[in-house]
Design an enzyme around this catalytic site. Structure first.
Site, PDB file in Angstrom:
ATOM      1  N   ASP A   1       4.730   5.439  11.529  1.00 19.00           N
ATOM      2  CA  ASP A   1       4.525   6.438  10.486  1.00 19.00           C
ATOM      3  C   ASP A   1       5.689   6.492   9.509  1.00 19.00           C
ATOM      4  OD1 ASP A   1       2.438   7.921   9.709  1.00 19.00           O
ATOM      5  OD2 ASP A   1       2.459   9.276  11.440  1.00 19.00           O
TER       6      ASP A   1
ATOM      7  N   HIS B   1       0.843  -1.208   0.000  1.00 17.65           N
ATOM      8  CA  HIS B   1       0.000   0.000   0.000  1.00 17.65           C
ATOM      9  C   HIS B   1       0.871   1.248   0.000  1.00 17.65           C
ATOM     10  CE1 HIS B   1       1.142  -0.531   4.104  1.00 17.65           C
ATOM     11  NE2 HIS B   1       0.651   0.629   4.448  1.00 17.65           N
ATOM     12  N   ARG B   2       2.112   1.098   0.492  1.00 20.68           N
ATOM     13  CA  ARG B   2       3.139   2.129   0.368  1.00 20.68           C
ATOM     14  C   ARG B   2       4.369   1.438  -0.206  1.00 20.68           C
ATOM     15  NH1 ARG B   2      -0.494   4.790   1.977  1.00 20.68           N
ATOM     16  NH2 ARG B   2      -0.703   6.077   3.849  1.00 20.68           N
TER      17      ARG B   2
ATOM     18  N   LYS C   1       9.586  -2.838   2.732  1.00 19.91           N
ATOM     19  CA  LYS C   1      10.854  -2.684   3.454  1.00 19.91           C
ATOM     20  C   LYS C   1      10.972  -3.705   4.563  1.00 19.91           C
ATOM     21  CE  LYS C   1      14.430   0.005   4.285  1.00 19.91           C
ATOM     22  NZ  LYS C   1      15.214  -1.240   4.468  1.00 19.91           N
TER      23      LYS C   1
ATOM     24  N   LYS D   1       4.585  -2.499  11.856  1.00 16.77           N
ATOM     25  CA  LYS D   1       5.606  -1.662  12.506  1.00 16.77           C
ATOM     26  C   LYS D   1       5.741  -0.329  11.772  1.00 16.77           C
ATOM     27  CE  LYS D   1       9.318  -4.133  13.255  1.00 16.77           C
ATOM     28  NZ  LYS D   1      10.698  -4.694  13.240  1.00 16.77           N
TER      29      LYS D   1
ATOM     30  N   SER E   1      16.271   3.541   8.886  1.00 15.73           N
ATOM     31  CA  SER E   1      16.398   3.116   7.485  1.00 15.73           C
ATOM     32  C   SER E   1      15.641   4.086   6.575  1.00 15.73           C
ATOM     33  CB  SER E   1      15.806   1.718   7.286  1.00 15.73           C
ATOM     34  OG  SER E   1      16.743   0.731   7.608  1.00 15.73           O
TER      35      SER E   1
ATOM     36  N   LYS F   1      10.226  -8.942   4.130  1.00 12.86           N
ATOM     37  CA  LYS F   1      11.307  -9.593   4.880  1.00 12.86           C
ATOM     38  C   LYS F   1      11.932 -10.650   4.005  1.00 12.86           C
ATOM     39  CE  LYS F   1      12.857  -9.564   9.193  1.00 12.86           C
ATOM     40  NZ  LYS F   1      12.792  -8.398  10.099  1.00 12.86           N
TER      41      LYS F   1
HETATM   42  N1  GLU Z   1      15.596  -5.752  10.439  1.00 11.82           N
HETATM   43  C1  GLU Z   1      15.014  -4.611  11.054  1.00 11.82           C
HETATM   44  C2  GLU Z   1      13.622  -4.902  11.539  1.00 11.82           C
HETATM   45  O1  GLU Z   1      13.251  -6.028  11.714  1.00 11.82           O
HETATM   46  C3  GLU Z   1      15.108  -3.370  10.205  1.00 11.82           C
HETATM   47  C4  GLU Z   1      14.390  -3.400   8.890  1.00 11.82           C
HETATM   48  C5  GLU Z   1      14.716  -2.214   7.988  1.00 11.82           C
HETATM   49  O2  GLU Z   1      15.465  -1.334   8.411  1.00 11.82           O
HETATM   50  O3  GLU Z   1      14.195  -2.200   6.884  1.00 11.82           O
HETATM   51  O4  GLU Z   1      12.867  -4.029  11.862  1.00 11.82           O
END
Ligand code: GLU
Length: 470
Positions: A94, A60-61, A65, A89, A358, A101
């Site tokens: 936000d 959706h965005r 990540k 998360k 990040s 993952k």
């Molecule tokens: N591996 C980290 C997490 O589980 C960071 C993920 C990221 O920075 O994209 O939140």
């Protein structure tokens, strides 16, 4: 119940509490895509075929990540669960990303640096060629078993495949500072855990839930896992907040010192010897599972998922559990702990620091300029002028500490820390708001999920993918 089913159960609980309909819940829970790759690499053991996954939970965005984990026991259910956690998360923090993952089935300790580079580059190329590694759509980061080192290899692989992409640095985050990384990313998750704990202790009504009214300073803490997250969390809390880390649990056992362990030295020993045994500043025991049940104020699981489960949840004696790891408490254990009145600061909130920084790194890569470059000296000059005006009015010099604080432009690290602190505080404000608005929601996890899935639901309604209840 698998890890993924456990996470889905949390979503169901929050859906009910938030009054969202079941269609919305089904759409939110569904993993959007999972790529599984198999690729051969010639290692010291001959030609080996490696298996890896990249799971995209939500788009959706964009980009989607999440971390890329290299571990000997990773599987598809796990990466799917973790990618869903990333969606929630990011929504809570936000951070305008979807959730993803990755995982590679490997024991990195069996391979030389050269072999690891070769394997990582192959994996990155597999992902990139299929569109699962790209600055606009899929952006990995460090996770268990990976660090800035692997991120450099991944970025370099992407760059060699797509040299014309002017945003190539943004294909991965968690890079070293001299290769497009941002100051403060390595310790970001641990720093975020610290900011979250500090924030929860700022509110007397929240502190009353645990009875830890004496505050963070002097509180006894047990940390499970002294990897990147556990180490930085324990280090910041003991050095800056005065907590007493009375035990550290690692693969080979537990190290105990009621007066408080020196985290820096423990980590040094761990890196040098590969274990905790033999460390002079504490007593060692191989009984690591029982150590989770030690008497302490705060228990910080910062290792693998599902460490606190139906079989040991009854015996946990900590009053507060801080989920620095992803999914360290199973759904069944969560139920037991809630009934017992043990307070949990959930992973969704507590360990969002990594992906938050990040996000800063990715934005910085796209802007091709470090944060603060334009205004740092300007702020410094303005501060110096304020000081001169103040001092001429007061006809005297201000104390040196104050002078240096006023006449100083923020460094990039200052800005990163400030943005991270703000993110952790704002997320907690949202969690508290839900608990006030929905009195039936009595635990932080459900409230955090309500915040997250309400945002996800909103974007699905906007897209017309599901109908909102009128
Ligand atoms: N591996 C980290 C997490 O589980 C960071 C993920 C990221 O920075 O994209 O939140």
């Amino acid at each position: 119940m698998s890890f993924r089913e456990g996470v889905e159960r949390f979503v169901d609980r929050a859906t009910l509490a938030a009054g969202l309909n079941s269609d919305t819940a089904r759409v939110i829970k569904a993993t959007s895509a999972v790529l599984q790759v198999r690729f051969p690499v010639c290692t010291h053991a001959g030609v080996e075929v490696f298996t890896g996954w990249w799971s995209v939970h939500s788009t959706h965005r964009l980009p989607a990540k999440g971390g890329l984990r290299f571990a000997p026991r990773v599987n598809q259910d796990e990466v799917e669960a973790l990618s869903a956690l990333m969606s929630y998360k990011c929504a809570l923090a936000d951070v305008p990303f979807g959730g993803a993952k990755g995982g590679l089935l490997i024991d990195p300790s069996h391979y030389s640096t050269r072999e690891m580079r070769e394997i990582t580059r192959h994996f990155a190329a597999e992902l990139a060629r299929r569109g699962f590694l790209e600055p606009a759509t899929n952006v990995p980061a460090p996770d268990m078993g990976t660090s800035a080192r692997e991120m450099v290899w991944i970025a370099d692989t992407y760059k060699s495949l797509y040299p014309e992409d002017m945003n190539q640095d943004a294909c991965v985050t968690g890079k070293p500072e001299n290769r497009g990384g941002i100051p403060g990313r390595t310790e970001a998750t641990g720093k975020g855990v610290q900011f979250a704990l500090q924030e929860s202790f700022r509110h007397p009504d929240e502190v009353a839930r645990t009875g830890l009214e004496d505050g963070l300073c002097g509180a006894t803490v047990v940390v499970q896992g002294l990897g990147n997250v556990g180490y930085h969390t324990a280090k910041f809390l003991s050095e800056e907040d005065g907590v007493r880390v009375i035990a550290v649990i690692e693969r080979d056992g537990v190290l105990v010192n009621e007066a408080g362990l020196n985290i820096h030295d423990v980590r040094q020993h761990l890196v040098e010897t590969g274990g905790l045994q033999g460390f002079a500043g504490g007593s060692f025991s191989p009984e690591r599972d029982e150590a989770l049940e030690m008497d302490c104020d705060i228990l910080i699981p910062a290792a693998l998922e599902s460490q606190i489960h139906a079989d040991n949840a009854m015996r946990i004696r900590a009053r507060l559990i801080v989920e620095a790891a992803n999914g360290p408490v199973t759904c069944e254990a969560d139920e037991i702990l809630r009934q017992r009145g043990v307070v949990i600061l959930p992973d969704l909130w507590v360990n969002a620091g990594g992906v938050t920084v990040s996000y800063f790194e990715w934005t910085r890569n796209l802007s091709h300029m470090r944060f603060g470059r334009l205004q740092r000296r300007y702020d410094e000059l303005r501060g110096a002028n304020y000081l001169a005006a103040l001092e001429s009015m007061a006809a005297g010099e201000l104390p040196e500490k104050l002078r240096s604080q006023v006449a100083r432009g923020a460094s990039e690290l200052d800005l990163v820390r400030s943005g991270l602190d703000d993110t952790m505080r704002s997320a907690f404000a949202d969690i508290r708001e839900v608990m006030k608005r929905l009195p039936k929601v009595e635990d932080y996890r459900t409230a955090a999920y309500v915040v997250a899935i309400t945002k996800l639901a909103r974007s699905y309604y906007d897209l017309g993918l599901v109908e909102a209840d009128q």
